[in-house]
Design a protein around this motif. Structure first.
Motif, PDB file in Angstrom:
ATOM      1  N   PRO A   1       0.841  -1.199   0.000  1.00  0.00           N
ATOM      2  CA  PRO A   1       0.000   0.000   0.000  1.00  0.00           C
ATOM      3  C   PRO A   1       0.879   1.253   0.000  1.00  0.00           C
ATOM      4  CG  PRO A   1      -0.066  -1.116   2.148  1.00  0.00           C
ATOM      5  CD  PRO A   1       0.737  -1.981   1.225  1.00  0.00           C
ATOM      6  N   ALA A   2       0.486   2.270  -0.741  1.00  0.00           N
ATOM      7  CA  ALA A   2       1.226   3.522  -0.770  1.00  0.00           C
ATOM      8  C   ALA A   2       0.456   4.560   0.038  1.00  0.00           C
ATOM      9  CB  ALA A   2       1.400   3.994  -2.206  1.00  0.00           C
ATOM     10  N   LEU A   3       1.159   5.622   0.419  1.00  0.00           N
ATOM     11  CA  LEU A   3       0.514   6.706   1.148  1.00  0.00           C
ATOM     12  C   LEU A   3      -0.544   7.339   0.234  1.00  0.00           C
ATOM     13  CD1 LEU A   3       1.112   7.947   3.952  1.00  0.00           C
ATOM     14  CD2 LEU A   3       2.574   9.608   2.797  1.00  0.00           C
ATOM     15  N   PRO A   4      -1.793   7.443   0.681  1.00  0.00           N
ATOM     16  CA  PRO A   4      -2.812   8.072  -0.171  1.00  0.00           C
ATOM     17  C   PRO A   4      -2.441   9.535  -0.451  1.00  0.00           C
ATOM     18  CG  PRO A   4      -3.795   7.096   1.812  1.00  0.00           C
ATOM     19  CD  PRO A   4      -2.314   7.030   1.971  1.00  0.00           C
TER      20      PRO A   4
ATOM     21  N   PRO B   1       1.922  11.389   8.777  1.00  0.00           N
ATOM     22  CA  PRO B   1       0.861  10.556   8.211  1.00  0.00           C
ATOM     23  C   PRO B   1       0.968   9.085   8.625  1.00  0.00           C
ATOM     24  CG  PRO B   1       2.498  11.046   6.537  1.00  0.00           C
ATOM     25  CD  PRO B   1       2.943  11.747   7.785  1.00  0.00           C
ATOM     26  N   TYR B   2       1.928   8.738   9.459  1.00  0.00           N
ATOM     27  CA  TYR B   2       2.058   7.339   9.883  1.00  0.00           C
ATOM     28  C   TYR B   2       2.727   7.275  11.251  1.00  0.00           C
ATOM     29  CZ  TYR B   2       6.910   7.928   8.401  1.00  0.00           C
ATOM     30  OH  TYR B   2       8.196   8.383   8.261  1.00  0.00           O
ATOM     31  N   ASP B   3       2.616   6.110  11.904  1.00  0.00           N
ATOM     32  CA  ASP B   3       3.261   5.868  13.193  1.00  0.00           C
ATOM     33  C   ASP B   3       4.672   5.325  12.991  1.00  0.00           C
ATOM     34  OD1 ASP B   3       1.291   6.565  15.042  1.00  0.00           O
ATOM     35  OD2 ASP B   3       0.321   4.593  14.943  1.00  0.00           O
ATOM     36  N   ALA B   4       5.606   5.771  13.815  1.00  0.00           N
ATOM     37  CA  ALA B   4       6.899   5.082  13.909  1.00  0.00           C
ATOM     38  C   ALA B   4       6.634   3.638  14.327  1.00  0.00           C
ATOM     39  CB  ALA B   4       7.786   5.770  14.947  1.00  0.00           C
TER      40      ALA B   4
END
Lengths: 95, 496
Positions: free
Chosen positions: A69-72, B101-104
């Motif tokens: 999956p890629a970052l949207p 935009p994401y967790d470590a």
């Protein structure tokens, strides 16, 4: 060695840092003391020593070449200083 | 509940026995954070978010669901670690409004373990500093003496545990940034082996040196948190695929052999006599416990700081190139030409230069400049490549020492906590704060700092134990021998 203000200004341009004349003055002095300090490394004879880039040397780490999956797009753009619906906006690069 | 006596291990026992709830615990810590706000430990702490996590865990516990190893335990997080959707500033104006935009990976592991993410802690900007004074959000105060620094760069995380604002905290260590503040705040802190813990989502400073690690009051808590965060991660190709022992389960087993090396080069010039006396006393404690001690030599130790101040800035100048005002982070509004020559630069370049000038503080700029210089054409061989060769000599020294002994016992910091403002104008004096911690990062080996005394003026002293790469299990067991024989780890600052 002694770094001149002009040489430090060139490094600042390479580093993409706009420095005020006072900062340039101060950094030139400080960088010279640090460079003088690290110059003691030159005293060591390292002719037969291999450089070491990582303390723990891990080589050839592969993974399967499968699409994950890629970052949207919306998430990728969410922190942009300036954007439109589909991309990042920057000052004109070409005239 | 007397929060100053709480450890994570003790808290888990109480939670599992039904003697308290995570909501009650979180409320207690929030109340303390409110009362001790002047310490400037947290750069971001959202009470409702912490309570919401606690409610979920309490619900699961009541329902008898299977719980993770940290279920309901608050953990303070150094603001260098990405938490999805939460402010993550890295102590910098550059990332003032950044929400990852994401967790470590370590954050994802904490969440899976049921930990309560309890605020983001203050730090030196981009983890560059030894005092937390380079933070764009002001210094953190040392809970033992509020006129002094808590150490750095993970000063907020160390002060959080020392002031009992959380039983556990995560930090990162590139040249001593976990061990030095742990020592100056009188707590325990571990820099794991390079590759033991994933760096994915750890905002990069010097990628070949950075490592995430735990802070706690005692070794049981360190072992518990290390067990949760350690292990291979496909998202970090430098994380090593080595088995993760159950550190907490084996902690009390005495080490098979107890051969302790005393490093000749680390006793002497520059070491505060009170600290030297405390380390010598620790040696006696070990000898009384049956250890054999031996003097060993690390002949290239004195080159650690100069080698580090080439390698780390070089990697930093490359890593921080990404902050250019285009994708995320600060962008200058006004980038019109200011000094002669700037009008010749394209607007895009001026935008980048102005954004970086406004977003970064002095220490970060200094290191970017130093690294850019060390990597620049004509100088790279003389400086950068020479530093990498010296780095190998430093690691070879450790390899040779560990043929003779199991661990090395050395000081963590040459002095106790210094005064706010004392070293901030003199970069070299600040860099020398890390004289005993920096070589372990260059060599990739683990280093553990444990409280071992107080100065006459009541400031904490710590000692450091070093072990070969991936020998954390034996390192913790060896430290436990000292912890059992002493009570320094139970001391708390008076203010709390």
């Amino acid at each position: 060695m002694t770094l001149t203000i002009d040489e430090v200004a060139k490094v600042a341009l390479l580093a993409r840092l706009r420095l005020s004349p006072e900062e340039l003055q101060r950094f030139t002095g400080q960088l010279n003391s640090i460079v003088d300090f690290v110059a003691q490394l030159q005293a060591l004879d390292t002719r037969d020593v291999e450089p070491l880039a990582h303390g723990i040397e891990v080589r050839n780490v592969f993974r399967d070449d499968v699409l994950g999956p890629a970052l949207p797009r919306e998430k990728a753009l969410a922190n942009a200083p300036q954007r439109n619906d589909e991309g990042f906006l920057v000052p004109a690069v070409l005239d | 509940m007397d929060f100053t006596r709480v450890t994570a291990t003790g808290l888990l026992a109480q939670l599992n026995a039904g003697a308290t709830t995570s909501v009650e615990v979180v409320r207690g810590y929030l109340d303390r954070a409110d009362r001790l706000g002047r310490l400037n430990v947290f750069v971001h702490l959202e009470p409702e978010a912490a309570l919401a996590q606690a409610r979920v865990i309490d619900g699961k516990r009541r329902a008898g669901e299977r719980l993770g190893p940290l279920a309901g335990v608050p953990v303070a997080i150094k603001d260098v670690l990405c938490v999805e959707g939460e402010p993550t500033t890295c102590g910098s104006r550059m990332l003032k409004n950044f929400r990852p935009p994401y967790d470590a990976t370590v954050i994802a592991r904490l969440k899976a373990a049921g930990a309560i993410l309890f605020g983001k802690t203050n730090m030196d900007e981009f983890a560059m500093g030894s005092s937390t004074e380079t933070s764009a959000y002001g210094p953190t105060l040392n809970p033992w003496d509020e006129s002094r620094i808590p150490g750095g760069s993970s000063g907020g995380s160390a002060a959080a545990v020392a002031a009992s604002l959380a039983p556990l905290a995560l930090g990162s260590d590139t040249g001593g940034s976990i061990r030095q503040p742990a020592t100056l705040c009188g707590i325990t802190g571990l820099k794991p082996s390079y590759g033991r813990v994933s760096r994915y989502g750890l905002i990069a400073f010097a990628s070949s040196l950075d490592q995430v690690g735990p802070f706690g009051h005692d070794l049981a808590d360190i072992a518990l948190l290390l067990g949760v965060i350690a292990g291979r991660d496909p998202m970090d190709s430098t994380s090593v695929d080595a088995p993760v022992p159950d550190y907490a389960a084996t902690l009390d087993a005495p080490p098979d052999t107890l051969r302790i090396g005393l490093v000749r080069e680390y006793f002497g010039e520059g070491l505060d006599p009170e600290i030297e006396a405390a380390i010598r006393e620790a040696v006696r404690v070990y000898e009384a416990a049956g250890a054999t001690t031996k003097e060993v030599s690390l002949p290239h130790a004195k080159y650690g700081i100069p080698a580090y101040y080439i390698v780390a800035p070089a990697e930093c100048s490359s890593n921080l190139a990404r902050y250019d005002g285009t994708i995320y982070g600060h962008r200058a509004e006004d980038f019109s030409p200011r000094s002669p020559g700037e009008e010749d630069l394209p607007p895009m370049i001026r935008m980048m230069m102005a954004s970086r000038a406004e977003g970064f503080g002095a220490e970060v700029k200094r290191r970017i400049m130093l690294g850019t210089f060390a990597l620049s054409a004509g100088y790279a061989d003389q400086y950068y490549n020479q530093a990498l060769k010296v780095r190998r000599l430093i690691r070879d020294d450790f390899d040779a020492a560990f043929k003779e002994v199991d661990v090395l016992l050395i000081p963590t910091s040459p002095t106790a906590a210094f005064k706010i403002g004392e070293r901030i104008e003199d970069p070299l004096a600040m860099y020398l704060s890390d004289i005993y911690t920096i070589t372990t990062n260059l060599a990739g080996i683990p280093g553990l700092s444990v409280p071992c005394g107080l100065t006459r003026s009541g400031l904490p002293i710590g000692m450091q134990l070093l072990a070969p790469a991936f020998a954390e299990e034996n390192l913790l067991r060896t430290a436990r021998v000292f912890e059992r024989a002493t009570d320094w780890h139970t001391r708390r600052p008076e203010i709390v």
